[in-house]
Write a protein that holds these residues in place. Structure first.
Motif, PDB file in Angstrom:
ATOM      1  N   SER A 433       0.828  -1.251   0.071  1.00 27.38           N
ATOM      2  CA  SER A 433       0.061   0.032  -0.089  1.00 27.38           C
ATOM      3  C   SER A 433       0.912   1.330  -0.202  1.00 27.38           C
ATOM      4  O   SER A 433       0.503   2.255  -0.557  1.00 27.38           O
ATOM      5  N   ALA A 434       2.010   1.367   0.623  1.00 27.99           N
ATOM      6  CA  ALA A 434       2.943   2.258   0.701  1.00 27.99           C
ATOM      7  C   ALA A 434       3.945   2.289  -0.305  1.00 27.99           C
ATOM      8  O   ALA A 434       4.905   3.047  -0.299  1.00 27.99           O
ATOM      9  N   GLU A 435       3.662   1.415  -1.389  1.00 29.37           N
ATOM     10  CA  GLU A 435       4.556   1.273  -2.528  1.00 29.37           C
ATOM     11  C   GLU A 435       6.099   0.960  -2.342  1.00 29.37           C
ATOM     12  O   GLU A 435       6.804   1.468  -2.685  1.00 29.37           O
ATOM     13  N   GLY A 436       6.220   0.125  -1.429  1.00 29.12           N
ATOM     14  CA  GLY A 436       7.559  -0.402  -0.930  1.00 29.12           C
ATOM     15  C   GLY A 436       8.197   0.665   0.064  1.00 29.12           C
ATOM     16  O   GLY A 436       9.346   0.255   0.394  1.00 29.12           O
ATOM     17  N   TYR A 437       7.635   1.390   0.757  1.00 26.38           N
ATOM     18  CA  TYR A 437       8.194   2.221   1.913  1.00 26.38           C
ATOM     19  C   TYR A 437       8.151   1.554   2.858  1.00 26.38           C
ATOM     20  O   TYR A 437       7.173   0.564   3.454  1.00 26.38           O
ATOM     21  N   ASP A 438       9.343   1.477   3.627  1.00 31.34           N
ATOM     22  CA  ASP A 438       9.777   0.596   4.915  1.00 31.34           C
ATOM     23  C   ASP A 438       9.772   1.494   5.957  1.00 31.34           C
ATOM     24  O   ASP A 438      10.704   2.415   6.051  1.00 31.34           O
ATOM     25  N   SER A 439       8.759   1.389   6.937  1.00 30.05           N
ATOM     26  CA  SER A 439       8.494   1.989   8.128  1.00 30.05           C
ATOM     27  C   SER A 439       9.238   1.591   9.413  1.00 30.05           C
ATOM     28  O   SER A 439       9.179   2.259  10.352  1.00 30.05           O
ATOM     29  N   ILE A 456       9.954  13.387   1.435  1.00 32.36           N
ATOM     30  CA  ILE A 456      10.458  12.447   0.449  1.00 32.36           C
ATOM     31  C   ILE A 456      11.030  11.137   1.278  1.00 32.36           C
ATOM     32  O   ILE A 456      11.800  11.111   2.032  1.00 32.36           O
ATOM     33  N   CYS A 457      10.571  10.192   0.567  1.00 38.26           N
ATOM     34  CA  CYS A 457      11.165   8.952   1.026  1.00 38.26           C
ATOM     35  C   CYS A 457      11.334   7.739   0.010  1.00 38.26           C
ATOM     36  O   CYS A 457      10.762   7.917  -1.232  1.00 38.26           O
ATOM     37  N   GLN A 458      12.282   7.028   0.224  1.00 35.19           N
ATOM     38  CA  GLN A 458      12.675   5.720  -0.612  1.00 35.19           C
ATOM     39  C   GLN A 458      11.621   4.618  -0.824  1.00 35.19           C
ATOM     40  O   GLN A 458      11.119   4.225   0.391  1.00 35.19           O
ATOM     41  N   VAL A 459      11.322   4.377  -1.853  1.00 34.96           N
ATOM     42  CA  VAL A 459      10.413   3.056  -1.965  1.00 34.96           C
ATOM     43  C   VAL A 459      11.068   2.152  -3.174  1.00 34.96           C
ATOM     44  O   VAL A 459      12.114   2.498  -3.633  1.00 34.96           O
ATOM     45  N   GLY A 462      11.529   3.664  -6.530  1.00 38.82           N
ATOM     46  CA  GLY A 462      12.107   4.989  -6.686  1.00 38.82           C
ATOM     47  C   GLY A 462      12.036   5.762  -5.303  1.00 38.82           C
ATOM     48  O   GLY A 462      12.475   5.697  -4.511  1.00 38.82           O
ATOM     49  N   MET A 463      11.205   7.031  -5.682  1.00 40.57           N
ATOM     50  CA  MET A 463      11.168   8.030  -4.732  1.00 40.57           C
ATOM     51  C   MET A 463       9.624   8.399  -4.703  1.00 40.57           C
ATOM     52  O   MET A 463       8.990   8.478  -5.630  1.00 40.57           O
ATOM     53  N   MET A 464       9.226   8.587  -3.249  1.00 44.43           N
ATOM     54  CA  MET A 464       7.735   8.837  -3.150  1.00 44.43           C
ATOM     55  C   MET A 464       7.844  10.436  -2.700  1.00 44.43           C
ATOM     56  O   MET A 464       8.534  10.741  -1.601  1.00 44.43           O
ATOM     57  N   PHE A 465       7.278  11.255  -3.408  1.00 44.31           N
ATOM     58  CA  PHE A 465       7.069  12.778  -2.771  1.00 44.31           C
ATOM     59  C   PHE A 465       5.460  12.989  -2.232  1.00 44.31           C
ATOM     60  O   PHE A 465       4.392  12.663  -2.991  1.00 44.31           O
ATOM     61  N   ILE A 466       5.536  13.322  -0.929  1.00 44.10           N
ATOM     62  CA  ILE A 466       4.232  13.705  -0.194  1.00 44.10           C
ATOM     63  C   ILE A 466       3.998  14.918   0.100  1.00 44.10           C
ATOM     64  O   ILE A 466       5.041  15.463   0.808  1.00 44.10           O
ATOM     65  N   ASP A 467       2.845  15.301  -0.219  1.00 42.84           N
ATOM     66  CA  ASP A 467       2.541  16.895   0.143  1.00 42.84           C
ATOM     67  C   ASP A 467       2.037  16.806   1.592  1.00 42.84           C
ATOM     68  O   ASP A 467       1.036  16.103   1.807  1.00 42.84           O
ATOM     69  N   GLN A 468       2.808  17.264   2.399  1.00 41.35           N
ATOM     70  CA  GLN A 468       2.357  17.082   3.870  1.00 41.35           C
ATOM     71  C   GLN A 468       1.099  17.710   4.391  1.00 41.35           C
ATOM     72  O   GLN A 468       0.327  17.265   5.136  1.00 41.35           O
ATOM     73  N   LEU A 618       4.939   9.530  -7.194  1.00 39.86           N
ATOM     74  CA  LEU A 618       5.843   8.465  -7.309  1.00 39.86           C
ATOM     75  C   LEU A 618       7.029   8.959  -8.545  1.00 39.86           C
ATOM     76  O   LEU A 618       6.378   9.429  -9.606  1.00 39.86           O
ATOM     77  N   LEU A 619       8.219   9.003  -8.215  1.00 43.67           N
ATOM     78  CA  LEU A 619       9.311   9.014  -9.120  1.00 43.67           C
ATOM     79  C   LEU A 619      10.065   7.831  -9.298  1.00 43.67           C
ATOM     80  O   LEU A 619      10.828   7.683  -8.578  1.00 43.67           O
ATOM     81  N   GLU A 620       9.527   7.207 -10.474  1.00 45.11           N
ATOM     82  CA  GLU A 620      10.575   5.873 -10.690  1.00 45.11           C
ATOM     83  C   GLU A 620      11.849   6.131 -11.003  1.00 45.11           C
ATOM     84  O   GLU A 620      12.391   7.171 -11.361  1.00 45.11           O
ATOM     85  N   LEU A 621      12.701   4.936 -10.755  1.00 38.60           N
ATOM     86  CA  LEU A 621      14.204   4.891 -10.886  1.00 38.60           C
ATOM     87  C   LEU A 621      14.396   5.447 -12.553  1.00 38.60           C
ATOM     88  O   LEU A 621      15.514   5.803 -12.717  1.00 38.60           O
ATOM     89  N   ASP A 622      13.614   4.545 -13.269  1.00 43.71           N
ATOM     90  CA  ASP A 622      13.782   4.722 -14.872  1.00 43.71           C
ATOM     91  C   ASP A 622      13.635   6.204 -15.168  1.00 43.71           C
ATOM     92  O   ASP A 622      14.412   6.585 -16.136  1.00 43.71           O
ATOM     93  N   LYS A 623      12.860   6.920 -14.507  1.00 43.70           N
ATOM     94  CA  LYS A 623      12.677   8.268 -14.852  1.00 43.70           C
ATOM     95  C   LYS A 623      13.741   9.283 -14.489  1.00 43.70           C
ATOM     96  O   LYS A 623      14.270  10.059 -14.866  1.00 43.70           O
ATOM     97  N   VAL A 624      14.352   8.829 -13.245  1.00 48.35           N
ATOM     98  CA  VAL A 624      15.539   9.331 -12.497  1.00 48.35           C
ATOM     99  C   VAL A 624      16.571   9.241 -13.707  1.00 48.35           C
ATOM    100  O   VAL A 624      17.581   9.943 -13.990  1.00 48.35           O
ATOM    101  N   ALA A 625      16.800   8.099 -14.204  1.00 48.67           N
ATOM    102  CA  ALA A 625      17.922   7.701 -15.039  1.00 48.67           C
ATOM    103  C   ALA A 625      17.862   8.301 -16.228  1.00 48.67           C
ATOM    104  O   ALA A 625      18.914   8.864 -16.946  1.00 48.67           O
ATOM    105  N   GLU A 626      16.476   8.798 -16.836  1.00 43.32           N
ATOM    106  CA  GLU A 626      16.503   9.632 -18.030  1.00 43.32           C
ATOM    107  C   GLU A 626      17.035  10.950 -17.864  1.00 43.32           C
ATOM    108  O   GLU A 626      17.462  11.516 -18.694  1.00 43.32           O
ATOM    109  N   LEU A 627      16.928  11.468 -16.627  1.00 47.86           N
ATOM    110  CA  LEU A 627      17.694  12.687 -16.399  1.00 47.86           C
ATOM    111  C   LEU A 627      19.047  12.972 -16.532  1.00 47.86           C
ATOM    112  O   LEU A 627      19.530  13.968 -16.638  1.00 47.86           O
TER     113      LEU A 627
END
Length: 630
Positions: A433-439, A456-459, A462-468, A618-627
């Motif tokens: 449910s948290a897309e791989g986030y480890d609490s 911002i947390c690691q999943v 890739g990365m998850m951005f949460i609007d607090q 979510l910002l996936e790793l392949d999207k980061v790699a494209e940068l």
């Protein structure tokens, strides 16, 4: 072939006209009050029963009518204000079309008593469904009294479309306020079910504003005046810091006629540009006096919309006059030149607040989520706080190298008192449910805050951005909604109860949602008139300014009450969640961030706020790699 086109009977024609003129009881209040003003009255009484569904009665001390005029006033297109077509371009009265009384009499039971000044007897006329039932001489005071009973008694379908009594009464109060503001020289009173709502003495516009709203308006009003060959403008505008999240206290009058104009409102907002918080609206009551030949008021049945011959000039004059008033009354923020800006900047860095706070008054409502003993010690031992900024690190509390000490923030109650729901999001293992986030504890270094706005947390992917702010709105919304459904909200008693003075519209709104507001944990008692005493607030929000919290809740309810897809519980839960949620700019500790994430993914709908905005991306790793690709 037989002819098929026929003239409509008068009764049916009047009912069709009533569909435009008489939309609800408030429409009758508006028309009758305007007729009383046109009759030269100095005192007007409005009596309401069952929000106007049973009775709307308006009594005035105007010039009254003769027996013939009284009978003619109920005929269609009968008016004393127009003789030729040219008169349409020189209208300075409220009513002029001659449809109001005829339309009202077509859908209600109407009784009129009127007597002219100097006449010994008056006349009484009773009409039901456009049919005259009685007409006789009567002893009556000078002036006119019109009682409209059992609205839509002969059109049941129209009556079924009327809203609840609190809603209809709110519309009546709005129309009453508009006419009363337009004519401060006339004394008005409003009674609902024999209880006095308003008793307004004749006087100046500033006094009328305070009488209609609250005494707080004395602090926020600034006079605005401009006179040009084209038009004359005068009235009052509000200070930017008193702006509200919803519209409702914005009034334009052209030749003493209330109008709605998005064009002029845009001129107002552009004059306040740079001074208002996002999505807030200032208070204003502005009067424009212009040659009637330069406007067309006959463009809408309710006459609330008009056309200007030269809209651009009117826009420019309004904008310029408001800007001048803002400058003349020093409503813009100013720098304190007696203060050492560099010194204040260092202080801001020490206590971990933005530099801009040295020159502005930021919203401190987020402090309700912090219970930091360290901050209180810093306030008490302020000498040590400034010593920490001296070179060499010799001051108490300084770190080696002269660096300021780090302020330790304790986790807030809003997060530590988690809503524990059976969900995989509350387990220490990696969750879907948290897309791989480890609490778990090992995830401490994989969660951080960005610019006080995003978590911002690691999943796994890739990365998850949460609007607090958005995430906290979702958490609180579901929590408040559950409390409303089960009646399980706890209340925190206030050591010093606060008194809150509301205007009449806000009191009507509170009465409409009173059951839901109390179910959330507010403990309130009526203190006479439109005053409330706040004796307790929801336990989760203990420590907040209860007065501002309730005012903000009512403002949010104003904003969302037009959403017909939501019930009253959902509207109330959403309004309080939006008001009480975290704000951008609040720094969170690691425990608070992890708790917020856990609670978000324990929600039934974690991806969206109550009003449909996304809470995370979510910002996936392949999207980061494209940068980094060349």
């Amino acid at each position: 072939m037989t002819d098929i086109i026929r003239l409509l009977p008068d009764a049916i024609a009047n009912q069709i006209a009533a569909g435009e003129v008489v939309q609800r009881p408030a429409s009758i209040v508006k028309e009758l009050m305007e007729n009383s003003v046109d009759a030269g009255s100095t005192r007007v009484q409005v009596l309401i029963r069952e929000a106007g569904k049973v009775l709307v009665q308006v009594i005035d001390n105007g010039k009254g009518m003769s027996e013939t005029d009284a009978r003619m006033s109920f005929e269609r297109h009968a008016t004393s204000k127009i003789r030729t077509a040219e008169d349409l371009f020189a209208i300075r009265t409220m009513g002029f079309r001659g449809e109001a009384l005829a339309s009202i009499a077509a859908v209600a039971q109407v009784e009129m008593k009127t007597r002219q000044h100097g006449s010994e007897l008056g006349v009484r006329i009773c009409i039901e469904g456009s049919e005259v039932k009685e007409q006789e001489p009567v002893v009556a005071p000078e002036g006119t009294s019109i009682a409209v009973k059992n609205l839509f008694y002969n059109v049941p379908a129209r009556r079924n479309f009327l809203k609840s009594n609190p809603v209809e009464m709110r519309h009546i109060v709005e129309e009453f306020q508009r006419v009363a503001l337009a004519h401060p020289e006339v004394a008005f009173s409003l009674h609902q079910n024999d209880l006095e709502t308003y008793q307004l003495a004749a006087g100046k516009l500033s006094n009328r504003i305070v009488q209609l709203f609250t005494k707080n308006h004395q602090e926020q009003m600034a006079a605005c005046r401009e006179e040009t060959p084209h038009l004359k403008l005068w009235g009052y505008i509000g200070k930017p810091e008193f702006s509200k999240k919803t519209r409702g206290e914005q009034y334009f009058f052209v030749n003493q006629r209330y109008i709605k104009s998005n064009y002029l409102h845009h001129a107002m907002m552009s004059a306040y540009e740079g001074l208002l918080q996002a999505d807030t609206y200032p208070f204003y009551v502005l009067f424009l006096e212009i040659d009637p030949q330069e406007i067309d008021i006959n463009v809408h049945p309710t006459k609330t919309e008009i056309k200007f011959a030269d809209e651009r000039t009117v826009y420019a004059i309004v904008q310029s006059a408001v800007r001048q008033a803002i400058g003349a009354h020093n409503l813009t923020p100013s720098l304190d030149f007696d203060q050492d800006v560099n010194f204040t900047s260092r202080l801001a860095a020490t206590v971990n607040i933005p530099d801009t706070a040295a020159h502005s008054r930021p919203d401190r409502s987020w402090e309700q989520f912090r219970q930091s003993s360290t901050q209180q010690q810093n306030l008490t031992n302020w000498e040590q706080l400034f010593e920490a900024n001296r070179g060499g690190g010799g001051g108490a509390g300084a770190t080696p190298g002269g660096r300021p000490p780090q302020t330790i923030i304790q986790p807030s109650r809003a997060f530590t008192q988690s809503v524990m729901v059976e969900s995989a999001a509350n387990q220490l293992k990696t969750t879907e449910s948290a897309e791989g986030y480890d609490s778990g504890v090992d995830a401490q270094q994989s969660v951080f805050q960005l610019h006080g706005r995003y978590i911002i947390c690691q999943v796994k992917s890739g990365m998850m951005f949460i609007d607090q702010e958005a995430a906290h709105q979702r958490i609180l919304y579901e929590k408040f909604l559950k409390q409303l459904q089960h009646g399980s909200a706890a209340s925190q008693q206030s050591l010093f109860p606060q008194q809150l003075q509301l205007n009449r519209q806000d009191m009507e709104l509170f009465q409409e949602y009173e059951e839901e507001i109390r179910s959330l944990g507010f403990e309130l008692s009526h203190f006479g008139g439109d005053s409330l005493v706040i004796q307790g607030v929801p336990a989760d929000l203990a420590g907040v300014d209860s007065q501002r919290l309730l005012e903000g809740l009512l403002e949010q309810l104003k904003h969302h009450r037009t959403d017909l897809s939501l019930g009253k519980r959902e509207q109330t839960a959403r309004a309080l969640a939006l008001r009480a949620a975290l704000r951008w700019g609040q720094r969170l500790e690691l425990a608070e961030m992890r708790s917020l994430i856990d609670q978000l993914f324990a929600c039934q709908t974690p991806a969206y706020t109550p009003d449909g905005r996304q809470t995370f991306r979510l910002l996936e790793l392949d999207k980061v790699a494209e940068l980094f690709k060349q």
